[in-house]
Design a protein around this motif. Structure first.
Motif: not given
Length: 207
Positions: A8, A10-11, A13, A127
Motif C-alpha cells: 500500500h 500510503g500505509t 504493510q 512511504a
C-alpha cells in the motif's frame, strides 16, 4: 522468478516490508517505488547485486549510482556536509532531489565517481521507500529503472513485471510510478549547481 509484493502506497504493510528487507540482506536486487518513479536497488556493500544491476541496465564503470538514505543524519555518514549545505538539504528533503557531494570513507570506492570521489545522495518522499530504509537501518544503492534502449523509466508494475521477473528477486508494486527523474544538484563546491532539471523545483534553491 521474482517475487511480487503489492504494498500500500500510503500505509505499507509491515510484514511485507520486513520480507523485502530480509531479501535485500540475502543479496537481492529489487524494484521499488520512489517519489520520482521506480528504481533498482540493493545493499551498498553487495558487490554481486551491484554487478547484476549493471548488467540489467548495461551500465559501464563510469555510471554514478545513488545512495538512497532515510534522513539527514544518515546522509552525514556518507557525505561531507557543511553548515550551509546542511541547511539546504534540510529545506529540500525528503523530496525528488539527488545531491552530488564529496564522499566520506564510509562509501565503497566502487560507488564513488572515479575522479571526483563524489557520491549521489537522496532522501525520497515515498512511504514504501521510507519504511524499507527504516527496516534496513542502512541506505540502498539505487539507480532509476530505465532499461537499455528506453528513453523513459518504467512506470507500470504490471507491464514491467514480465520484462524483469527473471532478472530481479523482488518487484514491489506501489502503484503507477512517475516518469520524471529527480532534479540533480551539485553541492561539491558549496554553491548549488543544477546538473539536471527534473521533478524537484529548482527555484527553491533561491529561497
Amino acid at each position: 522468478m521474482s517475487q511480487f509484493f503489492q504494498i500500500h502506497a500510503g500505509t505499507p504493510q509491515p510484514r511485507l516490508i520486513r520480507q523485502a528487507a530480509d531479501l535485500l540482506r540475502g543479496g537481492a536486487v529489487i524494484v521499488y517505488p520512489t517519489d520520482s518513479g521506480y528504481a533498482l536497488g540493493c545493499l551498498s556493500g553487495d558487490k554481486d547485486a551491484i554487478e547484476r544491476i549493471r548488467q540489467i541496465r548495461r551500465l559501464d564503470e563510469r555510471h554514478n549510482f545513488t545512495l538512497v538514505c532515510r534522513d539527514l543524519s544518515e546522509i552525514a555518514t556518507y557525505a561531507k556536509v557543511d553548515n550551509s549545505t546542511y541547511r539546504l538539504l534540510k529545506q529540500l528533503t525528503p523530496g525528488p532531489y539527488t545531491f552530488i557531494l564529496d564522499a566520506t570513507r564510509e562509501v565503497p570506492r566502487r560507488l564513488q565517481h572515479p575522479k571526483r570521489k563524489t557520491i549521489g545522495i537522496r532522501v525520497p518522499d515515498n512511504a514504501i521507500a521510507q519504511a524499507l530504509l527504516a527496516e534496513l537501518g542502512e541506505p540502498l544503492m539505487s539507480t532509476t529503472l530505465i532499461l537499455p534502449g528506453d528513453d523513459l523509466p518504467l512506470s507500470d508494475p504490471y507491464e514491467f513485471r514480465s520484462q524483469l521477473e527473471r532478472q530481479v528477486d523482488l518487484i514491489i508494486d506501489g502503484g503507477y510510478g512517475d516518469l520524471e527523474p529527480t532534479t540533480v544538484i551539485d553541492l561539491v563546491d558549496g554553491v548549488p549547481v543544477v546538473v539536471r532539471q527534473g521533478k524537484g523545483d529548482a527555484s527553491r534553491l533561491e529561497g
